[in-house]
Design a protein around this motif. Structure first.
Motif: not given
Length: 206
Positions: A20-22, A120-126, A145-154
């Motif tokens: 749920a958190k993810d 969205h999909k969750l990958g490795k290393r956040k 089709n465009i896929v954006w790879r993001l990382v949490p920042k603050g």
């Protein structure tokens, strides 16, 4: 037996809470891409701005949404560690300049198109992968089709790669830069020279 069953239920509850958190994190990442793309669309449609001002405002959105230093270091790969501090500084400035010249001009051509986020999909290393389409209302067959790879920042996110029609922009550029350095016997200076030539060409382009 009761303890074993209780442990299983406890594990399922923990896994469910983590899922749920993810999922919430993924939804927030989708909202981030939606917000950023809407701001770009609004900027592009603001006819009160001249192109130079529009490009400057667009670059501010890019710097806010993308982790340019991270991307720049990823793109150049191992040679980053062998470059001198002055070379590293110059490279980061040239990379930022290239991004500005390449994409601030290009995005003006997409004024009628819209980013539609689909999941969205969750990958490795956040890493979080937000799926979307660049939709053209005048030509649906041209949707990309465009896929954006993001990382949490603050409390927000940063984009670290964009995959367009299955092609990673970061990896493509990494291969190009590696080829330049390899052709010049591992010279980091040769890459800087090539980037300067590219910037000069973009400045002179109509």
């Amino acid at each position: 037996m009761k303890k074993f069953i209780g442990a299983i239920f406890g594990l399922l509850i923990i896994m469910s809470a983590a899922h749920a958190k993810d999922n919430v994190l993924g939804k927030h990442a989708q909202d981030f891409i939606n917000s950023l793309s809407n701001q770009v669309a609004e900027l592009n449609q603001d006819r009160s701005l001249d192109n130079a001002t529009r490009q400057q405002q667009f670059m501010k959105l890019v710097e806010r949404g993308f982790d340019l230093p991270w991307i720049a270091k990823f793109v150049v790969g191992r040679p980053w560690k062998t470059a001198s501090p002055d070379q590293q500084k110059e490279y980061l400035n040239l990379f930022k300049n290239l991004v500005e010249l390449t994409y601030s001009k290009r995005f003006i051509d997409y004024s009628q198109q819209k980013i539609i986020v689909s999941g969205h999909k969750l990958g490795k290393r956040k890493f979080i992968f937000v799926e979307s389409q660049l939709a053209d209302p005048k030509n649906p067959k041209a949707n990309v089709n465009i896929v954006w790879r993001l990382v949490p920042k603050g409390n927000s996110f940063k984009i670290v790669d964009v995959v367009i029609a299955g092609i990673s922009m970061a990896i493509t550029q990494r291969n190009e830069y590696a080829a330049v350095i390899r052709r010049n016997n591992g010279s980091f200076e040769s890459l800087l020279a090539a980037m300067k030539v590219q910037i000069k060409k973009l400045h002179s382009a109509p």
